[in-house]
Design a protein around this motif. Sequence first.
Motif, PDB file in Angstrom:
ATOM      1  N   THR A 146       4.288   4.079  17.383  1.00 43.34           N
ATOM      2  CA  THR A 146       3.308   3.810  17.655  1.00 43.34           C
ATOM      3  C   THR A 146       2.033   2.535  18.258  1.00 43.34           C
ATOM      4  N   HIS A 147       3.012   2.059  19.077  1.00 39.98           N
ATOM      5  CA  HIS A 147       3.039   0.809  20.077  1.00 39.98           C
ATOM      6  C   HIS A 147       2.098   1.367  20.688  1.00 39.98           C
ATOM      7  N   ARG A 148       2.031   2.655  21.609  1.00 35.78           N
ATOM      8  CA  ARG A 148       0.950   3.106  22.146  1.00 35.78           C
ATOM      9  C   ARG A 148      -0.490   3.283  21.638  1.00 35.78           C
ATOM     10  N   SER A 149      -0.069   4.090  20.403  1.00 31.07           N
ATOM     11  CA  SER A 149      -1.181   4.542  19.530  1.00 31.07           C
ATOM     12  C   SER A 149      -1.578   3.447  18.781  1.00 31.07           C
ATOM     13  N   LYS A 150      -1.004   2.473  18.880  1.00 37.84           N
ATOM     14  CA  LYS A 150      -1.218   1.346  16.991  1.00 37.84           C
ATOM     15  C   LYS A 150      -2.674   1.319  16.521  1.00 37.84           C
ATOM     16  N   ASP A 151      -3.607   1.564  18.010  1.00 39.54           N
ATOM     17  CA  ASP A 151      -4.343   1.370  17.429  1.00 39.54           C
ATOM     18  C   ASP A 151      -5.189   1.811  17.249  1.00 39.54           C
ATOM     19  N   LYS A 152      -5.274   2.985  17.653  1.00 34.71           N
ATOM     20  CA  LYS A 152      -5.856   4.075  17.048  1.00 34.71           C
ATOM     21  C   LYS A 152      -6.017   4.553  15.845  1.00 34.71           C
ATOM     22  N   VAL A 183      -4.727   2.096  13.591  1.00 36.46           N
ATOM     23  CA  VAL A 183      -5.599   1.113  12.357  1.00 36.46           C
ATOM     24  C   VAL A 183      -6.909   1.511  13.001  1.00 36.46           C
ATOM     25  N   ALA A 184      -7.074   2.168  13.785  1.00 38.75           N
ATOM     26  CA  ALA A 184      -9.176   1.391  13.751  1.00 38.75           C
ATOM     27  C   ALA A 184      -9.224   2.937  12.730  1.00 38.75           C
ATOM     28  N   ARG A 185      -8.462   3.832  12.713  1.00 43.39           N
ATOM     29  CA  ARG A 185      -8.952   5.216  11.948  1.00 43.39           C
ATOM     30  C   ARG A 185      -8.492   4.660  10.508  1.00 43.39           C
ATOM     31  N   ILE A 186      -7.297   4.082  10.011  1.00 39.11           N
ATOM     32  CA  ILE A 186      -7.360   3.337   8.462  1.00 39.11           C
ATOM     33  C   ILE A 186      -8.121   2.421   8.174  1.00 39.11           C
ATOM     34  N   GLY A 191      -5.827  14.446   7.626  1.00 34.99           N
ATOM     35  CA  GLY A 191      -5.158  14.532   9.057  1.00 34.99           C
ATOM     36  C   GLY A 191      -4.566  13.430   9.628  1.00 34.99           C
ATOM     37  N   LEU A 192      -5.033  11.839   9.523  1.00 37.09           N
ATOM     38  CA  LEU A 192      -3.913  11.469   9.780  1.00 37.09           C
ATOM     39  C   LEU A 192      -2.626  11.307   9.627  1.00 37.09           C
ATOM     40  N   THR A 193      -2.476  12.101   8.068  1.00 41.04           N
ATOM     41  CA  THR A 193      -0.914  12.057   7.627  1.00 41.04           C
ATOM     42  C   THR A 193      -0.504  13.046   8.430  1.00 41.04           C
ATOM     43  N   VAL A 194      -0.895  13.758   9.026  1.00 42.15           N
ATOM     44  CA  VAL A 194      -0.587  15.141   9.885  1.00 42.15           C
ATOM     45  C   VAL A 194       0.196  15.055  11.400  1.00 42.15           C
ATOM     46  N   GLU A 195      -0.954  14.196  11.716  1.00 38.57           N
ATOM     47  CA  GLU A 195      -1.102  12.862  13.024  1.00 38.57           C
ATOM     48  C   GLU A 195       0.416  12.409  13.385  1.00 38.57           C
ATOM     49  N   LEU A 196       0.486  12.107  11.932  1.00 40.75           N
ATOM     50  CA  LEU A 196       1.547  10.517  11.725  1.00 40.75           C
ATOM     51  C   LEU A 196       2.611  11.098  12.056  1.00 40.75           C
ATOM     52  N   MET A 197       3.511  12.318  10.972  1.00 37.75           N
ATOM     53  CA  MET A 197       3.942  13.143  10.703  1.00 37.75           C
ATOM     54  C   MET A 197       4.586  13.884  12.140  1.00 37.75           C
ATOM     55  N   VAL A 225      -1.714   0.138   4.304  1.00 36.04           N
ATOM     56  CA  VAL A 225      -0.865   0.502   5.270  1.00 36.04           C
ATOM     57  C   VAL A 225      -1.157   0.008   6.965  1.00 36.04           C
ATOM     58  N   GLU A 226      -2.698  -0.709   6.605  1.00 39.65           N
ATOM     59  CA  GLU A 226      -2.702  -1.865   7.999  1.00 39.65           C
ATOM     60  C   GLU A 226      -1.804  -2.163   8.617  1.00 39.65           C
ATOM     61  N   ARG A 227      -1.634  -2.935   7.065  1.00 39.06           N
ATOM     62  CA  ARG A 227      -0.125  -4.655   7.357  1.00 39.06           C
ATOM     63  C   ARG A 227       0.288  -3.369   7.754  1.00 39.06           C
ATOM     64  N   ALA A 228       0.892  -2.274   7.696  1.00 38.43           N
ATOM     65  CA  ALA A 228       2.296  -1.767   8.323  1.00 38.43           C
ATOM     66  C   ALA A 228       2.241  -1.384   9.441  1.00 38.43           C
ATOM     67  N   LEU A 229       1.169  -1.020   9.636  1.00 40.15           N
ATOM     68  CA  LEU A 229       0.799  -0.475  11.259  1.00 40.15           C
ATOM     69  C   LEU A 229       1.643  -1.997  11.757  1.00 40.15           C
ATOM     70  N   GLU A 230       0.475  -2.932  11.709  1.00 41.91           N
ATOM     71  CA  GLU A 230       0.085  -3.596  12.324  1.00 41.91           C
ATOM     72  C   GLU A 230       2.010  -4.855  12.727  1.00 41.91           C
ATOM     73  N   SER A 231       2.506  -4.627  11.747  1.00 44.62           N
ATOM     74  CA  SER A 231       3.815  -5.684  11.414  1.00 44.62           C
ATOM     75  C   SER A 231       4.791  -4.708  12.265  1.00 44.62           C
ATOM     76  N   GLU A 232       4.497  -3.100  12.953  1.00 43.90           N
ATOM     77  CA  GLU A 232       5.345  -1.790  13.364  1.00 43.90           C
ATOM     78  C   GLU A 232       6.390  -2.123  11.891  1.00 43.90           C
ATOM     79  N   GLN A 233       5.591  -1.794  10.536  1.00 41.04           N
ATOM     80  CA  GLN A 233       6.732  -1.189   9.369  1.00 41.04           C
ATOM     81  C   GLN A 233       7.711   0.592  10.242  1.00 41.04           C
ATOM     82  N   PRO A 234       8.872   0.439   9.602  1.00 43.36           N
ATOM     83  CA  PRO A 234       9.391   1.641   9.372  1.00 43.36           C
ATOM     84  C   PRO A 234       8.179   2.820   9.332  1.00 43.36           C
TER      85      PRO A 234
END
Lengths: 92, 92, 92, 92
Positions: free
Chosen positions: A4-10, A12-15, A51-57, B25-34
Amino acid sequence: MSHTHRSKDKLVARIRRLKGQMEAVERALESEQPCGDVLQLLASIRGALSGLTVELMQEHLSEHVVQAETDAERRQAASELAEALRTYMRGE
Amino acid sequence: MSHTHRSKDKLVARIRRLKGQMEAVERALESEQPCGDVLQLLASIRGALSGLTVELMQEHLSEHVVQAETDAERRQAASELAEALRTYMRGE
Amino acid sequence: MSHTHRSKDKLVARIRRLKGQMEAVERALESEQPCGDVLQLLASIRGALSGLTVELMQEHLSEHVVQAETDAERRQAASELAEALRTYMRGE
Amino acid sequence: MSHTHRSKDKLVARIRRLKGQMEAVERALESEQPCGDVLQLLASIRGALSGLTVELMQEHLSEHVVQAETDAERRQAASELAEALRTYMRGE
């Protein structure tokens, strides 16, 4: 969570949007809004969460399983996805 | 949201716990957890959200539909529940 | 199942369609069709089953809860619906 | 559906059980059994269907994605799983 390096911001915004929707439920409860409204809010959160879960999967499948660098990493990533699927279906 | 007068505090506490899970979840994403960990967190949120929704639907049914004071109120409350059911099932 | 007197034929037709979809899955498995096709068939069955369940819950709510002749019958019908909601959400 | 060669008989047996459950719903509707009973039957079918779908997704992931012989086959199998996930979540 490298894929999610690339998509991390997106993501985080959804969360954060989901968190905002939770806060709307909290305010609705505290200001004693009609129950039907609260139920509608909860149903929308469920939709957004799915929607978020499916995208992440899908990202996980594509970046960690398909594009894994070693067989061991691939098996590990697939096993994480399988576990998430089980919890997801059970947890409804 | 009158039927939660009694139970309002409990519901608000559950919503806050859900909000806390979102923040995890937000923290997990930001700290790049698995990614597998993030998926597990999302699956748990889904379970908690379903439990809360069902409980609220049951309260609504019991307090606004069954114990409605007039037929008009009962029909109105039933129609809100029906709408929530539709959104809920569609929104997954 | 009195409230389906009128709509019984329509419900039975939907159930038979679902049974037909199950038979398509059986044939797909036996003729070793691609797994992706079988998964698509199962997902469609899930959608059809949800639609049918929501419709039946709405009918039950309207005809057995809202239009109950006595308070005892209303409470009984509401309790059946609450139980179905619990099983439904848990059973996913 | 090669990955079910070994497990095909078990899967077919589960599908037949699901078909039997559908037939029980059909009989319940035709003999006008209480609506609550029909709803319980539908909720059980949903649970069984979810269990079967998750198992099939896991098998697909393990046998067609992880153990694919070529990269092209792996990508194809992953794309089928992603599509099934989307339909599944949407179709609830």
